[in-house]
Design a protein around this motif. Structure first.
Motif, PDB file in Angstrom:
ATOM      1  N   LEU A 212       0.823  -1.197   0.000  1.00 32.60           N
ATOM      2  CA  LEU A 212       0.000   0.000   0.000  1.00 32.60           C
ATOM      3  C   LEU A 212       0.866   1.259   0.000  1.00 32.60           C
ATOM      4  N   GLN A 213       0.481   2.237  -0.824  1.00 36.33           N
ATOM      5  CA  GLN A 213       1.136   3.539  -0.842  1.00 36.33           C
ATOM      6  C   GLN A 213       0.077   4.624  -0.712  1.00 36.33           C
ATOM      7  N   ARG A 219       3.924   8.797  -0.621  1.00 35.57           N
ATOM      8  CA  ARG A 219       4.062   7.902  -1.767  1.00 35.57           C
ATOM      9  C   ARG A 219       5.201   6.922  -1.538  1.00 35.57           C
ATOM     10  N   ASP A 220       5.121   6.238  -0.444  1.00 31.46           N
ATOM     11  CA  ASP A 220       6.085   5.214  -0.073  1.00 31.46           C
ATOM     12  C   ASP A 220       5.427   4.365   1.012  1.00 31.46           C
ATOM     13  N   PRO A 221       5.454   3.047   0.897  1.00 30.44           N
ATOM     14  CA  PRO A 221       4.790   2.202   1.898  1.00 30.44           C
ATOM     15  C   PRO A 221       5.264   2.460   3.326  1.00 30.44           C
ATOM     16  N   CYS A 225       3.010   3.778   6.366  1.00 27.03           N
ATOM     17  CA  CYS A 225       2.852   2.921   7.545  1.00 27.03           C
ATOM     18  C   CYS A 225       3.056   3.710   8.836  1.00 27.03           C
ATOM     19  N   VAL A 226       4.064   4.583   8.858  1.00 25.02           N
ATOM     20  CA  VAL A 226       4.302   5.400  10.050  1.00 25.02           C
ATOM     21  C   VAL A 226       3.118   6.332  10.282  1.00 25.02           C
ATOM     22  N   LEU A 227       2.559   6.896   9.204  1.00 22.09           N
ATOM     23  CA  LEU A 227       1.372   7.742   9.359  1.00 22.09           C
ATOM     24  C   LEU A 227       0.214   6.946   9.933  1.00 22.09           C
ATOM     25  N   MET A 228       0.005   5.715   9.473  1.00 18.94           N
ATOM     26  CA  MET A 228      -1.069   4.882  10.004  1.00 18.94           C
ATOM     27  C   MET A 228      -0.835   4.561  11.485  1.00 18.94           C
ATOM     28  N   GLY A 261      -4.777  -0.972   6.838  1.00 20.87           N
ATOM     29  CA  GLY A 261      -3.881  -0.269   5.926  1.00 20.87           C
ATOM     30  C   GLY A 261      -2.429  -0.429   6.339  1.00 20.87           C
ATOM     31  N   LEU A 262      -2.166  -0.349   7.628  1.00 25.15           N
ATOM     32  CA  LEU A 262      -0.796  -0.530   8.136  1.00 25.15           C
ATOM     33  C   LEU A 262      -0.262  -1.908   7.756  1.00 25.15           C
TER      34      LEU A 262
END
Length: 484
Positions: A212-213, A219-221, A225-228, A261-262
């Motif tokens: 997921l991006q 625009r980087d998995p 992931c850190v945002l999630m 999503g993470l």
């Protein structure tokens, strides 16, 4: 008649004092509730700054959701610049109220962020790179203005909670859009997943997987992931918030979406960021004993759901070794320009890639001056949140007392994520830092904490923290980097 007028005057005086007690104190200068209000904080309560706060929320919506990437007809429109200019136009006094020498002296985190702008300028000026100085300084000035708007407009517990609410919803919305794109339910090419390879232990070979991006800066998995991870910790606040009643269970939906999503990002660094953030949140909210009990129940469940890639944290694996070698390159490059650095955006020019470690990246590009300011800003935020956590029973505002563990978890999660990502100049980094700094600014305790000033003593402490980090990074690289 006179007694009635006297009572009216006393009532008015009481209201004024009450409003003063609820406004924020200068950062790290925690005061009693009856302390006088800073002029900038009084200005933040005026109607014009209410418009500024609304525009600032809109600014964050544009930053995180990237409408131009969702609606093709908006491509080419500089929406973010239009909104931030409008926000600045109605809120400029809150900027001026933070950059005077006495204000920066009383707000060490803000002083570090503003100091980073000068460190970027000096990193190029020391090499007579005037174009790089202009481009790098102009680009980071936008980040500084964003941070100052956050600190100047989010000045009350109510506004802080509103920003946390919107931030959580923005993260959940990104998760929904990217998951829908992942499964082909919508067609937004800018959200297309990344095709990557990973080792499948069941098949005994590398297989292709989709990761997921997100939009724009996510625009980087790994970044997504850190945002999630941060979004999940923000969402937990609304799940555990007192007096939510049955509505608290509504928050299970966005939490579930962000969690899924993470997992779809397949990011190890993001998973580690989530685990550390959760542990520190639990430790701050429930204490050590309950953290051990809850951690024993929650962490295995998370790891069971995660992919093989996310649970493999070996330093001998190819990607890990590539990053450790990049860290080693950065530590070597520091010797070329130890004080002011090799220049912003020069790491990739000399090492072939970015550092994949925000702290080493800053020390290399901006020298010891810029690296210590960047690391120091987060150190100061962690230090103050930890202090408030130890005495949270004496935090005057009950809502802020309840919020402390969640802000601590959010900050810790993002800081761990930056150990494997290059995020020192992007706006979300300063969203997270501003949440922590803004919380510290408006939190009063009884008895009050002593004021902390950005003086030589504090700078000496930040320098020591910088030295300790560089020594630890050097030792880690020498121990775990495979040669040959």
């Amino acid at each position: 008649m006179n007694s009635g007028r006297l009572r009216s005057q006393l009532a008015l005086s009481f209201e004024v004092e009450l409003m003063a007690s609820l406004t924020t104190a200068p950062a790290f200068s925690v005061q009693t509730p009856t302390a006088p209000v800073a002029p900038a904080d009084v200005a933040a309560l005026r109607p014009g700054h209410a418009w500024g706060f609304g525009l600032f929320v809109l600014l964050n919506a544009v930053l995180y959701l990237r409408p131009a990437e969702i609606i093709p007809d908006l491509l080419g429109l500089e929406i973010y610049y239009y909104v931030i200019l409008a926000c600045l136009a109605v809120s400029f006094p809150v900027i001026l109220g933070q950059v005077r020498p006495r204000d920066l002296d009383a707000r060490p985190i803000t002083a570090c962020v503003v100091g980073l702008l000068f460190a970027i300028v000096l990193s190029h000026l020391s090499h007579f790179n005037f174009k790089g100085m202009l481009d790098g300084g102009t680009e980071f000035l936008k980040v500084v203005l964003y941070f100052l708007l956050f600190i100047g407009l989010v000045t009350t517990p109510a506004r802080l909670k509103q920003m946390l609410l919107w931030f959580t919803l923005f993260c959940a919305a990104i998760a929904v859009l990217t998951i829908l794109q992942f499964y082909g339910r919508i067609n937004l090419p800018n959200l297309a997943p990344l095709t990557d390879t990973m080792w499948d232990s069941a098949q005994g070979k590398n297989v292709s997987v989709l990761r997921l991006q997100g939009p724009g800066i996510f625009r980087d998995p790994n970044d997504l992931c850190v945002l999630m991870a941060v979004g999940i910790l923000a969402g937990l606040y609304w799940l555990f918030k007192p007096n939510m009643g049955i509505w608290r269970w509504v928050w299970l939906a966005p939490l579930g979406v962000m969690g899924y999503g993470l997992l779809l990002t397949g990011s190890r660094g993001g998973m580690l960021a989530l685990l550390v953030g959760l542990l520190l949140f639990l430790r701050s909210r429930f204490g050590t004993t309950m953290t051990v009990v809850l951690g024993a129940l929650v962490l295995p469940a998370i790891l069971l759901l995660a992919s093989d890639r996310q649970t493999s944290l070996s330093t001998e694996e190819g990607t890990s070794q590539a990053r450790i070698h990049l860290w080693s390159d950065g530590l070597v490059l520091i010797r070329q320009a130890p004080l002011f650095g090799i220049g912003k955006d020069q790491y990739v020019e000399q090492a072939g890639q970015v550092a994949h470690n925000s702290y080493i990246h800053c020390f290399t590009e901006l020298g010891f001056l810029g690296g210590a300011l960047f690391l120091g800003a987060f150190y100061l935020a962690v230090r103050r949140l930890t202090q408030l956590g130890r005495v949270k029973a004496t935090i005057v505002d009950l809502e802020l007392r309840h919020l402390q563990p969640f802000i601590t978890g959010i900050l810790a999660s993002y800081m761990v994520g930056m150990l494997s990502l290059t995020l020192p100049y992007v706006l979300p980094t300063y969203t997270v830092l501003a949440f922590a700094a803004g919380y510290a600014n408006m939190t009063t305790t009884d008895p009050p904490f002593p004021a902390e000033r950005f003086d030589l003593k504090l700078w000496g402490r930040l320098a020591l923290v910088g030295v300790i980090f560089l020594v630890c990074a050097t030792v880690f690289v020498r121990l775990f980097m495979l040669r040959g």
